[in-house]
Structure formats: structure tokens, C-alpha cells
Design a protein around this motif. Structure first.
Motif: not given
Length: 268
Positions: A204-209, A226-241
Motif C-alpha cells: 500500500v505504501q509503495v503504491v501511494r508513495e 516488448k510484448a505489448l503494442p506500442p500504445n501511449p505511455c503515461s508515467i505514474e510514479l509517486p515517490n515522496t522521498k
């Protein structure tokens, strides 16, 4: 064509949309992903563009001034006590250029979820929007197979499966499983990595921060992408530190730098 990247709201949570657009520009992103359907959390801006014409016009002008494009809006949650009509949010998102909507399931009633998705997908189609279903580990739909089952029952051509790399990794989806499926099933890709030697109690902590930069964790990102189609990418990377160390722009820029390095290998 080189992969283009969007800056998701949760990468720098709590930032208002105007500031998020400017951070995305300063960090070098191609797109921005905005939370315009709020979750009602006390620490997030409550952005309802259909009820705030001034903010809508300010965001549109900021997108133009920053030469940024809006990729997606979030978050439609499927739950009994939440709205069933999102046409106001969809209309304003589409007017700003969004083509994608993020969604997740927060009910154990699968028949309700299927019925509600039918309604949501019909509404989204009116505005040319694709609905992306995420199987988030904290939600009530947590596996790729569950997401496929809902997709098959809804039968909406604009319902796709969002592949968030941390949830794909944690649910043990393999590149071979992905390759066995019709690539048309898949929609947006959320980029981040899973910290090494993760204790289950930390999820839970990792998901959020505490998500890791691409290539610095345990996930087989190269194989999965490589296995996925080349679809749009959004970076979702919360890291409070990391936000504390680098600042919002520095963290966003580091997210993009590591994602681009990863894709340089993936697309070879």
C-alpha cells in the motif's frame, strides 16, 4: 516514431492542473494526464471543470501556451454510491484534447460493474474517448483475467485494459500471456518499476508513495513492454522521498529520463 510520454497526476500528487502542465513542459514531456474527476481526497485539488468555467479556460490557455497536449483524464471509479453520469467531465476533457479516460472497479458485484461500464463506455463514445480499465491491487478487480472477463461481457469497442507495470508485475503477468492475447484489448500503459526486495506489507505504501524509477526495480519491464503494442505511455510514479530530494520538476524529469533509457533498449 519515437515513444511519447505523459506525466500522470500521481507522479506529483497534490499539484493543481495548471502547475502540473508547466512541470510537464519543463521536464520535457509530450503530454500531461490530469485528474479532472476528483476522488474527494483532502490532499488533492478538487477539479471539476464542468462546474468551473474559469479554471477550464485557464487550463486550455496553459496547454496552448506550454505547447502541451492532454492525453487522458481520471478517475472514473465503478462503485454503487458514485455517479453514473460523467458526460460533463467527458465533454470538457475532450474539448481540451483528451482521448483517454482512466477507470477502476471498487465493487465486488461483477454484474453491477459490467452494467455500469456499459453506460460509461456509451457516454465516453459520444466524445470520442476510450475508457481504460485498470486492475489495481488496492481495488476490487485485481488481475488481468478479471479485466478480460469484464471487457468480454461489456463488449464495448472503446473499453481497453490499462497495463500499469507495477500491477502487471505484482499479479505475475508474463510476456507470453500478453502475446497470446489480441493486442486490440490493450489501451494505455502506465510506467514505473517495483522496488527490489519488496515486503508484501509495504504494498500500500509503495503504491501511494514509493514506486521505483524504470529499470531500477524488479519488474521485467523490457519483456513486458516488448510484448505489448506500442500504445501511449503515461508515467505514474509517486515517490515522496525522491520528490523531497529533487523537487517536483526534478523528479518528473528523472522519471522521464529513466523511461526513455528503458525504451531505447525495448525498441532496438
Amino acid at each position: 516514431m519515437a515513444t511519447q510520454f505523459s506525466l500522470a497526476y500521481l507522479t506529483i500528487p497534490g499539484i493543481d492542473p495548471v502547475e502540473q502542465i508547466k512541470i510537464a513542459r519543463d521536464a520535457g514531456y509530450d503530454y500531461v494526464s490530469l485528474r479532472t474527476i476528483p476522488m474527494g481526497l483532502c490532499d488533492e485539488p478538487q477539479v471539476c471543470l464542468e462546474n468551473n468555467p474559469q479554471l477550464f479556460h485557464t487550463i486550455r490557455q496553459t496547454l496552448q501556451d506550454c505547447q502541451m497536449k492532454l492525453l487522458d483524464i481520471e478517475l472514473v471509479r465503478i462503485r454503487e454510491d458514485l455517479p453514473s453520469d460523467y458526460r460533463g467531465a467527458f465533454e470538457k476533457g475532450a474539448e481540451l484534447g483528451a482521448t483517454q479516460v482512466l477507470s477502476s472497479v471498487w465493487t465486488k458485484d461483477r454484474s453491477f460493474a459490467v452494467d455500469r461500464y456499459g453506460t460509461i463506455c456509451e457516454q465516453a463514445a459520444q466524445y470520442g474517448l476510450t475508457v481504460n480499465l485498470e486492475f489495481a491491487i488496492l481495488s476490487d478487480l485485481t488481475t488481468l483475467q478479471d479485466a478480460i472477463a469484464v471487457q468480454d461481457q461489456v463488449k464495448a469497442p472503446n473499453l481497453k485494459i490499462l497495463m500499469d507495470m507495477i500491477y502487471v508485475h505484482w499479479s505475475k503477468v508474463t510476456p507470453q500471456e500478453i502475446q497470446a492475447l489480441d493486442p486490440e484489448r490493450f489501451g494505455l500503459i502506465h510506467l514505473c518499476d517495483s522496488p527490489k526486495n519488496l515486503d508484501v506489507s509495504q504494498i500500500v505504501q509503495v503504491v501511494r508513495e514509493g514506486r521505483a524509477y524504470c529499470g531500477e526495480g524488479d519488474a521485467d519491464l523490457k519483456g513486458l513492454l516488448k510484448a505489448l503494442p506500442p500504445n501511449p505511455c503515461s508515467i505514474e510514479l509517486p515517490n515522496t522521498k525522491r520528490i523531497s530530494e529533487l523537487g517536483p520538476v526534478g523528479h518528473a524529469a528523472r522519471c522521464l529520463e529513466t523511461a526513455k533509457a528503458l525504451f531505447a533498449d525495448v525498441r532496438m
